[in-house]
Design a protein around this motif. Sequence first.
Motif, PDB file in Angstrom:
ATOM      1  N   SER A  48     -60.655 -23.807  -8.826  1.00  0.00           N
ATOM      2  CA  SER A  48     -60.325 -22.622  -9.772  1.00  0.00           C
ATOM      3  C   SER A  48     -58.868 -22.050  -9.786  1.00  0.00           C
ATOM      4  CB  SER A  48     -61.201 -21.630  -9.310  1.00  0.00           C
ATOM      5  OG  SER A  48     -60.746 -20.960  -8.125  1.00  0.00           O
ATOM      6  N   ASP A  49     -58.648 -21.432 -10.716  1.00  0.00           N
ATOM      7  CA  ASP A  49     -57.238 -20.936 -10.578  1.00  0.00           C
ATOM      8  C   ASP A  49     -56.997 -20.046  -9.440  1.00  0.00           C
ATOM      9  OD1 ASP A  49     -56.533 -22.247 -13.018  1.00  0.00           O
ATOM     10  OD2 ASP A  49     -57.084 -20.220 -14.353  1.00  0.00           O
ATOM     11  N   ASP A  50     -58.104 -19.041  -9.181  1.00  0.00           N
ATOM     12  CA  ASP A  50     -57.924 -18.437  -8.102  1.00  0.00           C
ATOM     13  C   ASP A  50     -57.648 -19.072  -6.684  1.00  0.00           C
ATOM     14  OD1 ASP A  50     -58.333 -15.996  -9.267  1.00  0.00           O
ATOM     15  OD2 ASP A  50     -60.352 -15.847  -8.908  1.00  0.00           O
ATOM     16  N   GLU A  51     -58.394 -20.436  -6.619  1.00  0.00           N
ATOM     17  CA  GLU A  51     -57.783 -21.142  -5.299  1.00  0.00           C
ATOM     18  C   GLU A  51     -56.615 -21.299  -5.255  1.00  0.00           C
ATOM     19  OE1 GLU A  51     -61.587 -23.852  -4.183  1.00  0.00           O
ATOM     20  OE2 GLU A  51     -61.842 -23.732  -6.279  1.00  0.00           O
ATOM     21  N   TYR A  52     -55.846 -21.709  -6.370  1.00  0.00           N
ATOM     22  CA  TYR A  52     -54.548 -22.000  -6.536  1.00  0.00           C
ATOM     23  C   TYR A  52     -53.681 -20.856  -6.150  1.00  0.00           C
ATOM     24  CZ  TYR A  52     -55.045 -26.791  -7.896  1.00  0.00           C
ATOM     25  OH  TYR A  52     -55.273 -28.342  -8.314  1.00  0.00           O
ATOM     26  N   ARG A  53     -53.848 -19.554  -6.691  1.00  0.00           N
ATOM     27  CA  ARG A  53     -53.280 -18.656  -6.383  1.00  0.00           C
ATOM     28  C   ARG A  53     -53.384 -18.243  -5.171  1.00  0.00           C
ATOM     29  NH1 ARG A  53     -56.038 -16.669 -11.212  1.00  0.00           N
ATOM     30  NH2 ARG A  53     -54.514 -16.592 -12.884  1.00  0.00           N
ATOM     31  N   LYS A  54     -54.525 -18.098  -4.140  1.00  0.00           N
ATOM     32  CA  LYS A  54     -54.752 -18.054  -2.796  1.00  0.00           C
ATOM     33  C   LYS A  54     -53.811 -18.947  -1.847  1.00  0.00           C
ATOM     34  CE  LYS A  54     -59.171 -16.070  -3.474  1.00  0.00           C
ATOM     35  NZ  LYS A  54     -60.971 -15.964  -3.004  1.00  0.00           N
ATOM     36  N   ALA A  55     -53.697 -20.202  -2.425  1.00  0.00           N
ATOM     37  CA  ALA A  55     -52.868 -21.019  -1.746  1.00  0.00           C
ATOM     38  C   ALA A  55     -51.339 -20.845  -1.872  1.00  0.00           C
ATOM     39  CB  ALA A  55     -53.208 -22.591  -2.077  1.00  0.00           C
ATOM     40  N   GLY A  56     -51.011 -19.763  -2.635  1.00  0.00           N
ATOM     41  CA  GLY A  56     -49.538 -19.562  -2.926  1.00  0.00           C
ATOM     42  C   GLY A  56     -48.753 -20.170  -4.043  1.00  0.00           C
ATOM     43  N   VAL A  57     -49.861 -20.818  -5.005  1.00  0.00           N
ATOM     44  CA  VAL A  57     -49.326 -21.292  -6.118  1.00  0.00           C
ATOM     45  C   VAL A  57     -49.285 -20.717  -7.386  1.00  0.00           C
ATOM     46  CG1 VAL A  57     -49.553 -23.657  -7.481  1.00  0.00           C
ATOM     47  CG2 VAL A  57     -50.207 -23.452  -4.969  1.00  0.00           C
ATOM     48  N   GLU A  58     -48.254 -20.616  -8.075  1.00  0.00           N
ATOM     49  CA  GLU A  58     -48.015 -20.140  -9.397  1.00  0.00           C
ATOM     50  C   GLU A  58     -48.959 -20.672 -10.401  1.00  0.00           C
ATOM     51  OE1 GLU A  58     -44.819 -19.029 -12.901  1.00  0.00           O
ATOM     52  OE2 GLU A  58     -44.085 -19.524 -11.027  1.00  0.00           O
ATOM     53  N   VAL A  59     -49.695 -19.626 -11.100  1.00  0.00           N
ATOM     54  CA  VAL A  59     -50.414 -20.021 -12.165  1.00  0.00           C
ATOM     55  C   VAL A  59     -49.877 -19.607 -13.436  1.00  0.00           C
ATOM     56  CG1 VAL A  59     -52.857 -20.039 -13.248  1.00  0.00           C
ATOM     57  CG2 VAL A  59     -52.477 -20.192 -10.664  1.00  0.00           C
ATOM     58  N   ASN A  60     -49.493 -20.365 -14.164  1.00  0.00           N
ATOM     59  CA  ASN A  60     -48.715 -19.929 -15.499  1.00  0.00           C
ATOM     60  C   ASN A  60     -49.217 -21.026 -16.659  1.00  0.00           C
ATOM     61  OD1 ASN A  60     -46.711 -19.017 -17.458  1.00  0.00           O
ATOM     62  ND2 ASN A  60     -45.576 -18.442 -15.652  1.00  0.00           N
ATOM     63  N   GLU A  61     -49.137 -20.340 -17.912  1.00  0.00           N
ATOM     64  CA  GLU A  61     -49.428 -21.289 -18.924  1.00  0.00           C
ATOM     65  C   GLU A  61     -48.075 -22.183 -19.256  1.00  0.00           C
ATOM     66  OE1 GLU A  61     -51.318 -23.499 -21.779  1.00  0.00           O
ATOM     67  OE2 GLU A  61     -52.282 -21.887 -20.865  1.00  0.00           O
ATOM     68  N   ASP A  62     -46.856 -21.519 -19.100  1.00  0.00           N
ATOM     69  CA  ASP A  62     -45.697 -21.946 -19.439  1.00  0.00           C
ATOM     70  C   ASP A  62     -45.297 -23.033 -18.512  1.00  0.00           C
ATOM     71  OD1 ASP A  62     -42.979 -22.430 -20.321  1.00  0.00           O
ATOM     72  OD2 ASP A  62     -42.388 -20.211 -20.089  1.00  0.00           O
ATOM     73  N   VAL A  63     -45.152 -24.124 -18.820  1.00  0.00           N
ATOM     74  CA  VAL A  63     -44.674 -25.053 -17.625  1.00  0.00           C
ATOM     75  C   VAL A  63     -43.112 -25.650 -18.178  1.00  0.00           C
ATOM     76  CG1 VAL A  63     -46.829 -25.942 -16.960  1.00  0.00           C
ATOM     77  CG2 VAL A  63     -45.806 -26.951 -19.258  1.00  0.00           C
ATOM     78  N   SER A  64     -42.486 -24.854 -19.108  1.00  0.00           N
ATOM     79  CA  SER A  64     -41.098 -25.479 -19.517  1.00  0.00           C
ATOM     80  C   SER A  64     -40.001 -25.430 -18.630  1.00  0.00           C
ATOM     81  CB  SER A  64     -40.669 -24.459 -20.647  1.00  0.00           C
ATOM     82  OG  SER A  64     -40.474 -23.378 -20.039  1.00  0.00           O
TER      83      SER A  64
END
Length: 406
Positions: A48-64
């Motif tokens: 899930s997105d929350d699992e990535y956030r808890k791992a310190g990873v930025e969740v963002n639609e913009d990948v430019s």
Amino acid sequence: MLVIGLIKEGKIPEDKRVALTPAQCRMLQSKVAGLKVIVQPCKNRCFSDDEYRKAGVEVNEDVSSCNLLLGIKEVPVQQLVPGKRYMFFSHTKKMQPHNQALMNAMVDKKITLIDYECLEHADGQRIIGFGFFAGIVGAHNGIYAYGNRTGAFSLCRVGECKTYKHLLNKYFGLKLPNVKIAVTGSGRVASGILEIMNLLGVIEVEKEDFLSRDFEYPAYVQLKGPDLYEHKVTRKYNRDDFHNNPRNYRCTFRQFLPHTDILMNGIYWDKNVPRLFEWSDMLLPDFRIQTIADITDDKEGSVPCNLGDSTIEFPVYGVDPISRQMVDPYQKDCVDVMAVGNLPNELPRDASRYFGQQLIKYVLEDVLQGTSPVLERATILKEGKLTPQYDYLHDYAYAPQANISR
């Protein structure tokens, strides 16, 4: 600075796998200076997105801001970001017609494509892939289908199990009948098949014994290149010559048709490689195969009665060898075929973890260094132009847009 973007999967049916798990992203960001990961939000990903956030990873639609975008399956044309460098399974190296529009769009958008399938050692050995888990799930599904056909035992679906470890618990106490299974191939897919054979207590036997007798226990034989193909003149097998000149070889698998109940197919195939058998063989009175798990899954390929993909929801269909039409499974005088194209998606968390480990171990260091012979061999497009080793794709890649249905 290397900014990796984990893109959301857009191909239908949806794929739940990902190239790097949250734990792997956390490890990379903490140990590799100048590396950052951005994850596009996705509701259907196995992590899930929350699992990535808890791992310190930025969740963002913009990948430019990313200079490397990692996916799994083919990226829909409308989701391609112009000028970016991508890594995913494009399924274009064989000039697959259904992905010609994708290739043409990547040319138009000046994209750099590094194809996972093309990441190979100098001798042509594949470096990373999901083959092992394809073999695991495909072999399980083949046994599942045979149990449904014969009524001799009952096996759950893989999707009922959250993890591979949970799946293994389902095998405790399961006793198979005295079935004979032919396993083709010697790569990662075959390794996964053999894992399931061993876990289910299916005993490996020699080729000569498989062809000459039945057994008081479930048995399998593994058939590799030299066991399946011979030169039409010399009757010998040479691996390099076979891959360079497959039309000079014939397939010898027909001798196994009267002795095999289940075929687990994990052999590589392309259009110049002889099939394991032909439609006419299926009409012979001694054709014994009842269930085929075509794990490498080439429509009308090494298994002629592969009439197209089945689905995770409905993994098995029947084939009438007389009409050559698809019918309901488990019918008398028909053969059951399992031909799911995204098998590892049934164990997505385990498969993603396995894939990410390979990616980190064998590929990311080369990416950080800028390039390597391995990456160069796997780069099909560089800024929208075919690299020299893939020039054979010229007509396929540069086809006029007007001639391609999008």
